[in-house]
Design a protein around this motif. Structure first.
Motif, PDB file in Angstrom:
ATOM      1  N   LEU A 151       0.839  -1.199   0.000  1.00  0.00           N
ATOM      2  CA  LEU A 151       0.000   0.000   0.000  1.00  0.00           C
ATOM      3  C   LEU A 151       0.874   1.248   0.000  1.00  0.00           C
ATOM      4  N   SER A 152       0.473   2.303  -0.782  1.00  0.00           N
ATOM      5  CA  SER A 152       1.295   3.509  -0.950  1.00  0.00           C
ATOM      6  C   SER A 152       1.271   4.373   0.315  1.00  0.00           C
ATOM      7  N   THR A 153       2.396   5.081   0.567  1.00  0.00           N
ATOM      8  CA  THR A 153       2.496   6.080   1.639  1.00  0.00           C
ATOM      9  C   THR A 153       2.889   7.415   1.013  1.00  0.00           C
ATOM     10  N   PRO A 154       2.397   8.524   1.537  1.00  0.00           N
ATOM     11  CA  PRO A 154       2.658   9.832   0.915  1.00  0.00           C
ATOM     12  C   PRO A 154       3.968  10.464   1.388  1.00  0.00           C
ATOM     13  N   GLN A 155       4.452  11.437   0.623  1.00  0.00           N
ATOM     14  CA  GLN A 155       5.570  12.281   1.031  1.00  0.00           C
ATOM     15  C   GLN A 155       5.045  13.398   1.941  1.00  0.00           C
ATOM     16  N   ILE A 156       5.801  13.753   2.948  1.00  0.00           N
ATOM     17  CA  ILE A 156       5.368  14.731   3.955  1.00  0.00           C
ATOM     18  C   ILE A 156       6.091  16.060   3.725  1.00  0.00           C
ATOM     19  N   ASN A 157       5.358  17.162   3.892  1.00  0.00           N
ATOM     20  CA  ASN A 157       5.933  18.509   3.964  1.00  0.00           C
ATOM     21  C   ASN A 157       5.427  19.180   5.230  1.00  0.00           C
ATOM     22  N   ILE A 158       6.329  19.886   5.894  1.00  0.00           N
ATOM     23  CA  ILE A 158       5.964  20.611   7.120  1.00  0.00           C
ATOM     24  C   ILE A 158       6.049  22.097   6.845  1.00  0.00           C
ATOM     25  N   ASN A 159       4.982  22.845   7.163  1.00  0.00           N
ATOM     26  CA  ASN A 159       4.945  24.292   6.946  1.00  0.00           C
ATOM     27  C   ASN A 159       4.364  24.980   8.185  1.00  0.00           C
ATOM     28  N   LEU A 160       4.475  26.313   8.181  1.00  0.00           N
ATOM     29  CA  LEU A 160       3.875  27.179   9.218  1.00  0.00           C
ATOM     30  C   LEU A 160       4.236  26.714  10.627  1.00  0.00           C
ATOM     31  N   VAL A 161       5.532  26.489  10.819  1.00  0.00           N
ATOM     32  CA  VAL A 161       6.000  26.035  12.134  1.00  0.00           C
ATOM     33  C   VAL A 161       6.082  27.225  13.082  1.00  0.00           C
ATOM     34  N   THR A 162       5.489  27.077  14.254  1.00  0.00           N
ATOM     35  CA  THR A 162       5.575  28.095  15.302  1.00  0.00           C
ATOM     36  C   THR A 162       6.130  27.452  16.569  1.00  0.00           C
ATOM     37  N   GLN A 163       5.981  28.175  17.674  1.00  0.00           N
ATOM     38  CA  GLN A 163       6.457  27.613  18.942  1.00  0.00           C
ATOM     39  C   GLN A 163       5.603  26.445  19.424  1.00  0.00           C
ATOM     40  N   ASP A 164       4.312  26.447  19.069  1.00  0.00           N
ATOM     41  CA  ASP A 164       3.429  25.413  19.611  1.00  0.00           C
ATOM     42  C   ASP A 164       2.580  24.713  18.548  1.00  0.00           C
ATOM     43  N   PRO A 169       7.780  24.674  22.674  1.00  0.00           N
ATOM     44  CA  PRO A 169       8.799  25.402  21.909  1.00  0.00           C
ATOM     45  C   PRO A 169      10.145  24.689  21.931  1.00  0.00           C
ATOM     46  N   GLY A 170      10.826  24.734  20.799  1.00  0.00           N
ATOM     47  CA  GLY A 170      12.211  24.281  20.718  1.00  0.00           C
ATOM     48  C   GLY A 170      12.412  22.790  20.846  1.00  0.00           C
ATOM     49  N   ARG A 171      11.360  22.001  20.641  1.00  0.00           N
ATOM     50  CA  ARG A 171      11.501  20.552  20.717  1.00  0.00           C
ATOM     51  C   ARG A 171      11.538  19.953  19.309  1.00  0.00           C
ATOM     52  N   VAL A 172      12.228  18.817  19.203  1.00  0.00           N
ATOM     53  CA  VAL A 172      12.279  18.088  17.938  1.00  0.00           C
ATOM     54  C   VAL A 172      11.190  17.011  17.952  1.00  0.00           C
ATOM     55  N   TYR A 173      10.341  17.064  16.946  1.00  0.00           N
ATOM     56  CA  TYR A 173       9.249  16.089  16.842  1.00  0.00           C
ATOM     57  C   TYR A 173       9.473  15.206  15.619  1.00  0.00           C
ATOM     58  N   SER A 174       9.026  13.933  15.763  1.00  0.00           N
ATOM     59  CA  SER A 174       9.034  12.985  14.646  1.00  0.00           C
ATOM     60  C   SER A 174       7.617  12.888  14.111  1.00  0.00           C
ATOM     61  N   ILE A 175       7.469  13.144  12.822  1.00  0.00           N
ATOM     62  CA  ILE A 175       6.148  13.129  12.206  1.00  0.00           C
ATOM     63  C   ILE A 175       6.120  12.027  11.144  1.00  0.00           C
ATOM     64  N   SER A 176       5.101  11.223  11.205  1.00  0.00           N
ATOM     65  CA  SER A 176       4.894  10.193  10.181  1.00  0.00           C
ATOM     66  C   SER A 176       3.401  10.115   9.872  1.00  0.00           C
ATOM     67  N   VAL A 177       3.073   9.566   8.658  1.00  0.00           N
ATOM     68  CA  VAL A 177       1.685   9.486   8.206  1.00  0.00           C
ATOM     69  C   VAL A 177       1.377   8.042   7.786  1.00  0.00           C
ATOM     70  N   TYR A 178       0.213   7.558   8.219  1.00  0.00           N
ATOM     71  CA  TYR A 178      -0.297   6.245   7.810  1.00  0.00           C
ATOM     72  C   TYR A 178      -1.547   6.483   6.963  1.00  0.00           C
ATOM     73  N   VAL A 179      -1.741   5.595   5.948  1.00  0.00           N
ATOM     74  CA  VAL A 179      -2.903   5.701   5.077  1.00  0.00           C
ATOM     75  C   VAL A 179      -3.817   4.480   5.315  1.00  0.00           C
ATOM     76  N   MET A 180      -5.096   4.777   5.536  1.00  0.00           N
ATOM     77  CA  MET A 180      -6.066   3.704   5.740  1.00  0.00           C
ATOM     78  C   MET A 180      -6.758   3.390   4.404  1.00  0.00           C
ATOM     79  N   TYR A 181      -6.667   2.126   3.995  1.00  0.00           N
ATOM     80  CA  TYR A 181      -7.332   1.635   2.790  1.00  0.00           C
ATOM     81  C   TYR A 181      -8.414   0.635   3.200  1.00  0.00           C
ATOM     82  N   VAL A 182      -9.220   0.229   2.219  1.00  0.00           N
ATOM     83  CA  VAL A 182     -10.201  -0.843   2.470  1.00  0.00           C
ATOM     84  C   VAL A 182      -9.457  -2.120   2.838  1.00  0.00           C
TER      85      VAL A 182
END
Length: 388
Positions: free
Chosen positions: A10-23, A66-79
């Protein structure tokens, strides 16, 4: 087909992160064909903080630190089931605002800036300082600084001028909000324009300086005056005494900084005049002080620096028919030759004045007279009557 094998296909998407603020941040990804929904997983230090399920292809993530490193990942739900996680994206949030901003060691032309660094994620600090223009909102900026310490120094400022300094923590995600501090630099040192000295006083004038509300004029270690004008008058001083004159300017009372002072002006030595009229050097006149000297105003009949010379009123000799001229104070006396009288012996003496021929006609001569007798009279005084 086994479920795990299906999940791997099953396909997984490419991630982009934008509009990063303190929270917060905005997680965006491509739409995947056949997807029912998407689950965004946000983790910090391997601890899952949020699982957000959405049918949208952009998900705002809030409540971050603020100032923390986060790990972001995305899962896709299919039938058919759920996909494997997308590639994990590491994203740091904007660092926290800086605190305890303070300026200190403020002089007429320089200052130091200090602050407390952000606890997490700060790489550097952007420091700006701008000058406020009186009567407008326009500010002239001074070259900004980017530093990795918690302090910096600015120089080449203008004396007595309002400035605002701002600091922002920064990292790869961006800049925090500004922390600001407004203040006024110390006034420039005044320049003394004129000092007028007398034998017991000093009158001092000086130029006004930008940003000053008070001036302190000092003439000795224990003698000073505060003034809001640009001059100061000192009276009751000792005559013939040397003083050292300097002027210092003060700013208004400011929060935190208090009152700032300029450097004192370059000291100027000056002396009061000696009272040359004590004791009075004028023998016959009134004494007045003229700078470090004196002037005598002589009484009538006297001359000379100290009015000690009696003016010779017989020179030149005013007596026209005299054997002697006697000088007096502002006067003279002529000793007339017999037969003359008057102040200057200019008049012939009237010999007819005391004659007995006054009832007849008397002709005055020089030390003599002649009686012109009427008919019937003869003699020197016409005292002989002719008998008929």
């Amino acid at each position: 087909m086994p479920a795990l094998w299906q999940s791997a296909l099953l396909s997984t998407p490419q991630i982009n992160i934008n509009l990063v603020t303190q929270d917060s941040m905005l997680v965006e990804y491509e739409s995947v064909s056949g997807a029912i929904n998407y689950t965004v997983k946000v983790a910090h230090l391997d601890m899952i903080e949020q699982n957000i399920t959405s049918t949208d292809i952009s998900v705002p993530v809030k409540g971050l630190l603020p100032g923390r490193v986060y790990s972001i990942s995305v899962y896709v739900m299919y039938v058919e089931g759920i996909s494997q996680a997308s590639g994990v994206y590491q994203q740091i949030t904007v660092p926290d605002n800086l605190t305890n901003l303070l300026v200190h060691n403020v002089t007429s032309y320089s200052l130091n800036v200090i602050w407390t660094l952000a606890a997490y994620g700060q790489v550097s600090t952007l420091v700006k300082i701008s000058r406020e223009h009186t009567g407008t909102d326009h500010r002239e900026s001074i070259p900004e600084q980017t530093v990795t310490t918690n302090s910096t120094h600015f120089s080449n400022l203008l004396a007595g001028t309002n400035y605002t300094v701002s600091v922002q923590s920064q990292n790869a995600a961006g800049l925090s909000a500004q922390s600001t501090f407004s203040f006024q630099t110390a006034p420039d040192k005044p320049e003394i324009v004129k000092i007028v000295a007398a034998h017991t006083s000093l009158n001092i004038s000086f130029d006004a300086t930008q940003g000053a509300v008070l001036y302190r004029v000092t003439i000795s270690s224990n003698l000073a005056k505060d003034t809001t004008s640009t001059y100061a008058y000192f009276d009751g001083l000792n005559d013939g005494m040397q003083y050292s004159v300097s002027v210092e300017a003060f700013s208004p009372n400011q929060p935190v900084l208090g009152v700032l002072s300029s450097h004192p002006s370059d000291p100027i030595p000056v002396s009061t005049y000696t009272n040359s009229c004590t004791p009075n050097p004028c023998w016959n006149g009134r004494c007045s002080v003229d700078e470090n000297n004196y002037t005598c105003e002589c009484e009538a009949g006297f001359t000379g620096r100290n009015c000690s010379i009696d003016i010779d009123d017989c020179s030149p000799n005013p007596c026209v028919n005299s054997t002697e001229c006697n000088d007096r104070v502002n006067d003279y006396q002529c000793v007339c030759t017999p037969g003359f009288e008057g102040k200057n012996c200019e008049k012939s003496y009237d010999d007819c004045r005391n004659t007995t021929c006054s009832s007849f006609e008397c002709v005055d001569g020089f030390r003599s007279y002649t009686c012109l007798c009427k008919n019937g009279y003869s003699g020197e005084e016409c005292e002989i009557s002719k008998k008929i």
